[in-house]
Design a protein around this motif. Sequence first.
Motif, PDB file in Angstrom:
ATOM      1  N   PRO A 354      19.885  11.674  11.743  1.00 48.96           N
ATOM      2  CA  PRO A 354      19.055  12.298  10.708  1.00 48.96           C
ATOM      3  C   PRO A 354      17.570  12.130  11.022  1.00 48.96           C
ATOM      4  O   PRO A 354      17.177  11.189  11.707  1.00 48.96           O
ATOM      5  N   GLN A 355      16.764  13.036  10.546  1.00 46.47           N
ATOM      6  CA  GLN A 355      15.316  12.966  10.787  1.00 46.47           C
ATOM      7  C   GLN A 355      14.700  11.894   9.893  1.00 46.47           C
ATOM      8  O   GLN A 355      15.316  11.440   8.932  1.00 46.47           O
ATOM      9  N   GLU A 356      13.467  11.493  10.212  1.00 45.78           N
ATOM     10  CA  GLU A 356      12.770  10.440   9.456  1.00 45.78           C
ATOM     11  C   GLU A 356      11.338  10.849   9.163  1.00 45.78           C
ATOM     12  O   GLU A 356      10.786  11.711   9.845  1.00 45.78           O
ATOM     13  N   GLY A 357      10.746  10.200   8.188  1.00 50.57           N
ATOM     14  CA  GLY A 357       9.356  10.486   7.854  1.00 50.57           C
ATOM     15  C   GLY A 357       9.301  11.361   6.617  1.00 50.57           C
ATOM     16  O   GLY A 357      10.040  11.105   5.668  1.00 50.57           O
ATOM     17  N   TYR A 358       8.467  12.381   6.649  1.00 48.44           N
ATOM     18  CA  TYR A 358       8.333  13.281   5.503  1.00 48.44           C
ATOM     19  C   TYR A 358       7.867  12.517   4.261  1.00 48.44           C
ATOM     20  O   TYR A 358       8.289  12.821   3.146  1.00 48.44           O
ATOM     21  N   TYR A 359       7.056  11.474   4.493  1.00 53.60           N
ATOM     22  CA  TYR A 359       6.517  10.720   3.357  1.00 53.60           C
ATOM     23  C   TYR A 359       5.137  10.152   3.674  1.00 53.60           C
ATOM     24  O   TYR A 359       4.697  10.185   4.824  1.00 53.60           O
ATOM     25  N   VAL A 360       4.492   9.624   2.637  1.00 53.38           N
ATOM     26  CA  VAL A 360       3.191   8.978   2.812  1.00 53.38           C
ATOM     27  C   VAL A 360       3.402   7.476   2.735  1.00 53.38           C
ATOM     28  O   VAL A 360       4.076   6.977   1.827  1.00 53.38           O
ATOM     29  N   VAL A 361       2.838   6.780   3.704  1.00 52.39           N
ATOM     30  CA  VAL A 361       3.032   5.343   3.846  1.00 52.39           C
ATOM     31  C   VAL A 361       1.741   4.624   3.472  1.00 52.39           C
ATOM     32  O   VAL A 361       0.650   5.176   3.624  1.00 52.39           O
ATOM     33  N   PHE A 362       1.871   3.393   2.981  1.00 50.83           N
ATOM     34  CA  PHE A 362       0.690   2.561   2.776  1.00 50.83           C
ATOM     35  C   PHE A 362       0.783   1.334   3.666  1.00 50.83           C
ATOM     36  O   PHE A 362       1.831   0.698   3.758  1.00 50.83           O
ATOM     37  N   GLY A 368      -9.652  -7.114   7.062  1.00 50.94           N
ATOM     38  CA  GLY A 368      -9.858  -6.152   8.136  1.00 50.94           C
ATOM     39  C   GLY A 368      -8.703  -6.018   9.104  1.00 50.94           C
ATOM     40  O   GLY A 368      -8.822  -5.389  10.148  1.00 50.94           O
ATOM     41  N   LYS A 369      -7.569  -6.624   8.783  1.00 49.27           N
ATOM     42  CA  LYS A 369      -6.406  -6.518   9.676  1.00 49.27           C
ATOM     43  C   LYS A 369      -5.182  -6.093   8.859  1.00 49.27           C
ATOM     44  O   LYS A 369      -4.990  -6.559   7.741  1.00 49.27           O
ATOM     45  N   PRO A 370      -4.339  -5.231   9.434  1.00 49.90           N
ATOM     46  CA  PRO A 370      -3.121  -4.890   8.707  1.00 49.90           C
ATOM     47  C   PRO A 370      -2.231  -6.117   8.581  1.00 49.90           C
ATOM     48  O   PRO A 370      -2.161  -6.925   9.507  1.00 49.90           O
ATOM     49  N   THR A 371      -1.596  -6.276   7.432  1.00 50.22           N
ATOM     50  CA  THR A 371      -0.757  -7.455   7.231  1.00 50.22           C
ATOM     51  C   THR A 371       0.514  -7.369   8.076  1.00 50.22           C
ATOM     52  O   THR A 371       1.233  -8.344   8.217  1.00 50.22           O
ATOM     53  N   GLY A 372       0.789  -6.188   8.623  1.00 47.19           N
ATOM     54  CA  GLY A 372       1.954  -6.056   9.503  1.00 47.19           C
ATOM     55  C   GLY A 372       3.130  -5.384   8.834  1.00 47.19           C
ATOM     56  O   GLY A 372       4.081  -4.993   9.484  1.00 47.19           O
ATOM     57  N   LYS A 373       3.071  -5.254   7.529  1.00 49.19           N
ATOM     58  CA  LYS A 373       4.204  -4.600   6.841  1.00 49.19           C
ATOM     59  C   LYS A 373       3.719  -3.317   6.195  1.00 49.19           C
ATOM     60  O   LYS A 373       2.746  -3.316   5.462  1.00 49.19           O
ATOM     61  N   TRP A 374       4.418  -2.242   6.499  1.00 50.97           N
ATOM     62  CA  TRP A 374       4.067  -0.972   5.855  1.00 50.97           C
ATOM     63  C   TRP A 374       5.119  -0.632   4.819  1.00 50.97           C
ATOM     64  O   TRP A 374       6.234  -1.142   4.857  1.00 50.97           O
ATOM     65  N   GLU A 375       4.739   0.175   3.859  1.00 50.35           N
ATOM     66  CA  GLU A 375       5.676   0.546   2.800  1.00 50.35           C
ATOM     67  C   GLU A 375       5.576   2.040   2.522  1.00 50.35           C
ATOM     68  O   GLU A 375       4.507   2.631   2.684  1.00 50.35           O
ATOM     69  N   VAL A 376       6.698   2.633   2.118  1.00 49.13           N
ATOM     70  CA  VAL A 376       6.655   4.043   1.732  1.00 49.13           C
ATOM     71  C   VAL A 376       5.953   4.108   0.377  1.00 49.13           C
ATOM     72  O   VAL A 376       6.334   3.432  -0.570  1.00 49.13           O
ATOM     73  N   PHE A 377       4.890   4.909   0.315  1.00 47.23           N
ATOM     74  CA  PHE A 377       4.114   5.005  -0.920  1.00 47.23           C
ATOM     75  C   PHE A 377       4.542   6.217  -1.742  1.00 47.23           C
ATOM     76  O   PHE A 377       4.793   6.110  -2.939  1.00 47.23           O
ATOM     77  N   ALA A 378       4.599   7.363  -1.106  1.00 51.58           N
ATOM     78  CA  ALA A 378       4.992   8.586  -1.807  1.00 51.58           C
ATOM     79  C   ALA A 378       6.097   9.265  -1.022  1.00 51.58           C
ATOM     80  O   ALA A 378       5.934   9.567   0.162  1.00 51.58           O
ATOM     81  N   ASN A 379       7.224   9.488  -1.667  1.00 47.10           N
ATOM     82  CA  ASN A 379       8.367  10.100  -0.996  1.00 47.10           C
ATOM     83  C   ASN A 379       8.865  11.283  -1.827  1.00 47.10           C
ATOM     84  O   ASN A 379       8.453  11.452  -2.975  1.00 47.10           O
ATOM     85  N   GLY A 380       9.715  12.073  -1.243  1.00 50.23           N
ATOM     86  CA  GLY A 380      10.301  13.175  -1.999  1.00 50.23           C
ATOM     87  C   GLY A 380       9.738  14.537  -1.639  1.00 50.23           C
ATOM     88  O   GLY A 380      10.162  15.549  -2.193  1.00 50.23           O
ATOM     89  N   PHE A 381       8.794  14.581  -0.698  1.00 49.87           N
ATOM     90  CA  PHE A 381       8.186  15.864  -0.310  1.00 49.87           C
ATOM     91  C   PHE A 381       9.240  16.849   0.191  1.00 49.87           C
ATOM     92  O   PHE A 381       9.174  18.037  -0.106  1.00 49.87           O
ATOM     93  N   SER A 382      10.202  16.344   0.949  1.00 47.86           N
ATOM     94  CA  SER A 382      11.176  17.245   1.587  1.00 47.86           C
ATOM     95  C   SER A 382      12.129  17.859   0.578  1.00 47.86           C
ATOM     96  O   SER A 382      12.745  18.886   0.860  1.00 47.86           O
ATOM     97  N   GLY A 383      12.279  17.225  -0.591  1.00 47.02           N
ATOM     98  CA  GLY A 383      13.235  17.723  -1.564  1.00 47.02           C
ATOM     99  C   GLY A 383      14.677  17.397  -1.185  1.00 47.02           C
ATOM    100  O   GLY A 383      15.611  17.906  -1.788  1.00 47.02           O
TER     101      GLY A 383
END
Lengths: 425, 139
Positions: A354-362, A368-383
């Motif tokens: 299956p494909q992946e992505g189609y969302y906005v991540v935070f 000044g450094k990324p903490t190393g963990k990303w999270e899906v912020f806004a999902n559902g664009f693909s429907g």
Amino acid sequence: MKKVTPISVFACLFISVLLSAISTSAQNIKPDADNAGLTLPTGFAALKVADNVGRTRHIAVNKQGAIYAKLERLDNGKGIVVLKDTDGDGRAETKTSFANYIGTGIAIKGNYLYAASNKEVFKYALNENGDIVDENAAATIVTGLIDKGQHNSKSITLDNAGNIYVNIGAPSNACQEKDRTKGSMGMMPCPILDSAGGIWQFKVDQFNQSYANGVRYATGLRNVVGLDWNNQLNQLFVTQHGRDMLNNLYPEIYDTTLSAELPSETMYAINKGDNAGWPYVYYDHSKGKKMMAPEYGGDGKKTVEDKFINPAMAFPAHMAPNGLLFYTGNQFPARYKNGAFIAFHGSWNRSPLPQEGYYVVFVPYENGKPTGKWEVFANGFSGKTVVKNPRDAQHRPCGLAEGPDGSLYVSDDVKGTIYRIMYQK
Amino acid sequence: MQRIILAVVVGMISFSAVTAQTNNKLVAASIARGKTVYLQRCMVCHQADGGGVPKLNAPLDASTAVNGSDISKLVKYIVKGLNDRIEIDGEFYANAMPAADDLKDQQIADVLTFIRSNWSNKAGPVTLTQVKQIRSKLK
């Protein structure tokens, strides 16, 4: 000197209250009942500012809250759309358009709007209302950039020292003698890097600049679509689309699962002169290593330690990070400030998985450094709960912009939907 | 005389039924082999549903050219690749399709037969003879 009457003071106050009401009242704006079809963290709400705007790529919002969207395909002969919310309900009531070229990049800095075609960058003066002074008076500041179809979109961002940064994507997957062709070796050195596969720096106040006038600010970047100047760190950040087709080109090393999961999509903090290593290496986030590309002698195991910069952050493969934005607003809770939002357009290179992505991540940042963990912020664009085939996705996030009130805007380049995401306690 | 004609007609009918049957079997086998080629060499771009990737890789499902009668064009795309950014059914595609000239004539016939008969496509098979002929002129 003209006498200031109390009534005119009152009128001014009234008007400014009115104006600020139109652009800064996310608290009072009614979101869509279904949050525009998006799934968001608790406390956030969303609405569709506009629908069917065209193939909206990147977007920019002026101080008054008007949205400028760059189109990838002309709509009625025009390539930039301007959306305005005239009654303060958060939705756009007026839509106008101008510019006769397609493209991706668009940005506002000071009193200027900058917009990119797939070969050039143009500059327009804005008046005190944030409107274009003269739509026909575009100054060409950059011209003659490579456009060979593949990876031809030009993204732009500006620093605070009079420079503009332009991505020039490599018209190639892995710099093979024959692009994407089984058995074809990688060229050494990769000649594409002379004029593409990197970020070029130009001056904002010079005209008709091309390769000879620009600086190759960073190289070894296959195709950057998201880029943003981080004003807190005073540094350029970019998100790269990693290479495709490991299984197709090297089935004896990469099975379809490995090929779906490699290489990482990457975000880099860029310093002048940096080399991120494309096409010679790719990044493997499961190993935390730069791997030698198979076109250059790699076998899926050989790492490259000494050369090339490491990513600031790595993500699963092929998700296509198309928009990057460092959040500077005060509307969202404090943990979002100075963190990065990334719009992932969504993958195609993972089939049969299956494909992946189609969302906005935070990506949260600390000091000044990324903490190393990303999270899906806004999902559902693909429907869709799962996107098996890319054409099934109803919307694909592409561009990001921050409004004057700290709302986050997201563009979709399938149906031309512009989303506004707000925090409402 | 009538009997002879009858026998001939009956014979012809049963003969053509037999050839149709073997033909169907041959086509089915070609489609099966073509699917294998598709999975290994084409699916990455054109996807499992033949729908391609919007703006990037052209769809093969419901494509005018794929369902069309110009077989030479299809053979040429596979042997030479396609990077002309031509307008395909009203849309442009940014990616580059590599040449697959390492494929044998039979594999090309198979994969074309597969894409012409799969998904919503209902076009006829492409034969080895056709590919041989077209390809010899391409070199």
